[in-house]
Design a protein around this motif. Sequence first.
Motif, PDB file in Angstrom:
ATOM      1  N   THR A  46       0.833  -1.204   0.000  1.00 34.51           N
ATOM      2  CA  THR A  46       0.000   0.000   0.000  1.00 34.51           C
ATOM      3  C   THR A  46       0.865   1.249   0.000  1.00 34.51           C
ATOM      4  O   THR A  46       0.605   2.207  -0.747  1.00 34.51           O
ATOM      5  N   VAL A  47       1.903   1.260   0.820  1.00 37.05           N
ATOM      6  CA  VAL A  47       2.816   2.403   0.872  1.00 37.05           C
ATOM      7  C   VAL A  47       3.530   2.572  -0.470  1.00 37.05           C
ATOM      8  O   VAL A  47       3.682   3.698  -0.965  1.00 37.05           O
ATOM      9  N   VAL A  48       3.952   1.471  -1.065  1.00 32.27           N
ATOM     10  CA  VAL A  48       4.623   1.528  -2.369  1.00 32.27           C
ATOM     11  C   VAL A  48       3.692   2.133  -3.417  1.00 32.27           C
ATOM     12  O   VAL A  48       4.083   3.031  -4.182  1.00 32.27           O
ATOM     13  N   LYS A  49       2.467   1.656  -3.462  1.00 29.95           N
ATOM     14  CA  LYS A  49       1.505   2.146  -4.461  1.00 29.95           C
ATOM     15  C   LYS A  49       1.217   3.633  -4.284  1.00 29.95           C
ATOM     16  O   LYS A  49       1.256   4.407  -5.251  1.00 29.95           O
ATOM     17  N   LEU A  50       0.927   4.029  -3.063  1.00 29.47           N
ATOM     18  CA  LEU A  50       0.600   5.441  -2.802  1.00 29.47           C
ATOM     19  C   LEU A  50       1.796   6.350  -3.092  1.00 29.47           C
ATOM     20  O   LEU A  50       1.639   7.435  -3.663  1.00 29.47           O
ATOM     21  N   GLY A  65      11.117  25.893  -7.841  1.00 32.20           N
ATOM     22  CA  GLY A  65      12.091  25.185  -7.020  1.00 32.20           C
ATOM     23  C   GLY A  65      11.629  24.848  -5.619  1.00 32.20           C
ATOM     24  O   GLY A  65      12.413  24.325  -4.817  1.00 32.20           O
ATOM     25  N   ASP A  66      10.371  25.107  -5.307  1.00 30.96           N
ATOM     26  CA  ASP A  66       9.845  24.835  -3.963  1.00 30.96           C
ATOM     27  C   ASP A  66       9.628  23.333  -3.780  1.00 30.96           C
ATOM     28  O   ASP A  66       8.720  22.748  -4.376  1.00 30.96           O
ATOM     29  N   GLU A  67      10.455  22.711  -2.941  1.00 30.23           N
ATOM     30  CA  GLU A  67      10.376  21.267  -2.731  1.00 30.23           C
ATOM     31  C   GLU A  67       9.343  20.865  -1.677  1.00 30.23           C
ATOM     32  O   GLU A  67       9.170  19.682  -1.408  1.00 30.23           O
ATOM     33  N   THR A  68       8.650  21.835  -1.085  1.00 30.92           N
ATOM     34  CA  THR A  68       7.678  21.518  -0.037  1.00 30.92           C
ATOM     35  C   THR A  68       6.261  21.339  -0.573  1.00 30.92           C
ATOM     36  O   THR A  68       5.414  20.750   0.104  1.00 30.92           O
ATOM     37  N   THR A  73       0.933  18.807  -0.650  1.00 29.05           N
ATOM     38  CA  THR A  73      -0.236  18.435  -1.443  1.00 29.05           C
ATOM     39  C   THR A  73      -0.618  16.985  -1.184  1.00 29.05           C
ATOM     40  O   THR A  73      -1.798  16.654  -1.008  1.00 29.05           O
ATOM     41  N   ALA A  74       0.377  16.107  -1.154  1.00 32.28           N
ATOM     42  CA  ALA A  74       0.124  14.691  -0.900  1.00 32.28           C
ATOM     43  C   ALA A  74      -0.447  14.473   0.500  1.00 32.28           C
ATOM     44  O   ALA A  74      -1.398  13.700   0.685  1.00 32.28           O
ATOM     45  N   ASN A  89       2.774   9.350   7.042  1.00 33.54           N
ATOM     46  CA  ASN A  89       4.136   9.800   7.324  1.00 33.54           C
ATOM     47  C   ASN A  89       5.167   9.038   6.496  1.00 33.54           C
ATOM     48  O   ASN A  89       6.159   9.611   6.031  1.00 33.54           O
ATOM     49  N   HIS A  90       4.925   7.753   6.335  1.00 30.17           N
ATOM     50  CA  HIS A  90       5.843   6.926   5.541  1.00 30.17           C
ATOM     51  C   HIS A  90       5.852   7.393   4.082  1.00 30.17           C
ATOM     52  O   HIS A  90       6.909   7.569   3.468  1.00 30.17           O
ATOM     53  N   VAL A  91       4.666   7.605   3.531  1.00 27.54           N
ATOM     54  CA  VAL A  91       4.549   8.063   2.140  1.00 27.54           C
ATOM     55  C   VAL A  91       5.224   9.419   1.961  1.00 27.54           C
ATOM     56  O   VAL A  91       5.964   9.632   0.983  1.00 27.54           O
ATOM     57  N   ILE A  92       5.002  10.320   2.887  1.00 28.93           N
ATOM     58  CA  ILE A  92       5.591  11.664   2.772  1.00 28.93           C
ATOM     59  C   ILE A  92       7.111  11.593   2.872  1.00 28.93           C
ATOM     60  O   ILE A  92       7.833  12.296   2.150  1.00 28.93           O
ATOM     61  N   ASN A  93       7.623  10.735   3.742  1.00 29.49           N
ATOM     62  CA  ASN A  93       9.075  10.559   3.838  1.00 29.49           C
ATOM     63  C   ASN A  93       9.656  10.088   2.505  1.00 29.49           C
ATOM     64  O   ASN A  93      10.729  10.535   2.089  1.00 29.49           O
ATOM     65  N   ILE A  94       8.956   9.203   1.838  1.00 31.00           N
ATOM     66  CA  ILE A  94       9.418   8.714   0.540  1.00 31.00           C
ATOM     67  C   ILE A  94       9.411   9.841  -0.480  1.00 31.00           C
ATOM     68  O   ILE A  94      10.389  10.037  -1.219  1.00 31.00           O
ATOM     69  N   ILE A  95       8.330  10.595  -0.540  1.00 30.08           N
ATOM     70  CA  ILE A  95       8.229  11.699  -1.492  1.00 30.08           C
ATOM     71  C   ILE A  95       9.350  12.710  -1.275  1.00 30.08           C
ATOM     72  O   ILE A  95       9.936  13.236  -2.229  1.00 30.08           O
ATOM     73  N   GLU A  96       9.674  12.956  -0.015  1.00 24.22           N
ATOM     74  CA  GLU A  96      10.703  13.949   0.301  1.00 24.22           C
ATOM     75  C   GLU A  96      12.116  13.472  -0.028  1.00 24.22           C
ATOM     76  O   GLU A  96      13.024  14.282  -0.194  1.00 24.22           O
TER      77      GLU A  96
END
Length: 218
Positions: A46-50, A65-68, A73-74, A89-96
């Motif tokens: 689920t985390v991988v897919k999201l 250039g805004d990386e936030t 948004t996610a 939190n896990h998904v956001i950590n991956i995106i970041e």
Amino acid sequence: MSIIDKTILFVKQQLENAEGGHDWFHIERVYKNALLIAREEVCDLTVVKLSALLHDIADSKFHDGDETIGPKTARAFLENENLDQKIINHVINIIENISFKGGNFEKKLSRDFGTKELKIVQDADRLDAIGAIGIARTFNYGGFKNRALYNPAIAPNLNMTKEEYKNSDSPTLNHFYEKLLLLKDKMNTETGQKIALERHKYMENFLSQFYAEWEGEK
């Protein structure tokens, strides 16, 4: 409707008018790559897919250039869907942490952040940056930014800082040396490494043909 289906609809809406190399079809390819790699890994699917679906929801290249913006948004979308906070939190950590930042830059992951899912999605995203599609995306973005195809007088810069990399306007072909050809050795998973090797060879053949045509040898 499942959270995955809702996420797909959301991403399609958000990226409706996106640049061709960072549109829904890019997301779809990364999603498929992630599922392919995940088959060989023990992970939270689920985390991988999201994460694959939301990883480029607001690319900083198109937001001054805004990386936030992407992570915000996610997070807003996932929280609105009342998803478990741990998953969010896990998904956001991956995106970041997924992006190839360029330059002399080290990712800093929180100590309690499990990186298996990051490695899968990161490989999936990097695979879409190389090979035939990677070449097409690179020149599409170069045209979008009105960059020269190639200029023999401007050498690739492999010692850029992160900011220099982000603000570079060098010819498109330089990007092969500043990013694309480096990705093969940055893959995390065995599946990613195997696919990357094939795509890397394709890019090397393309460059050989490009230079030969440029010099009028073929």
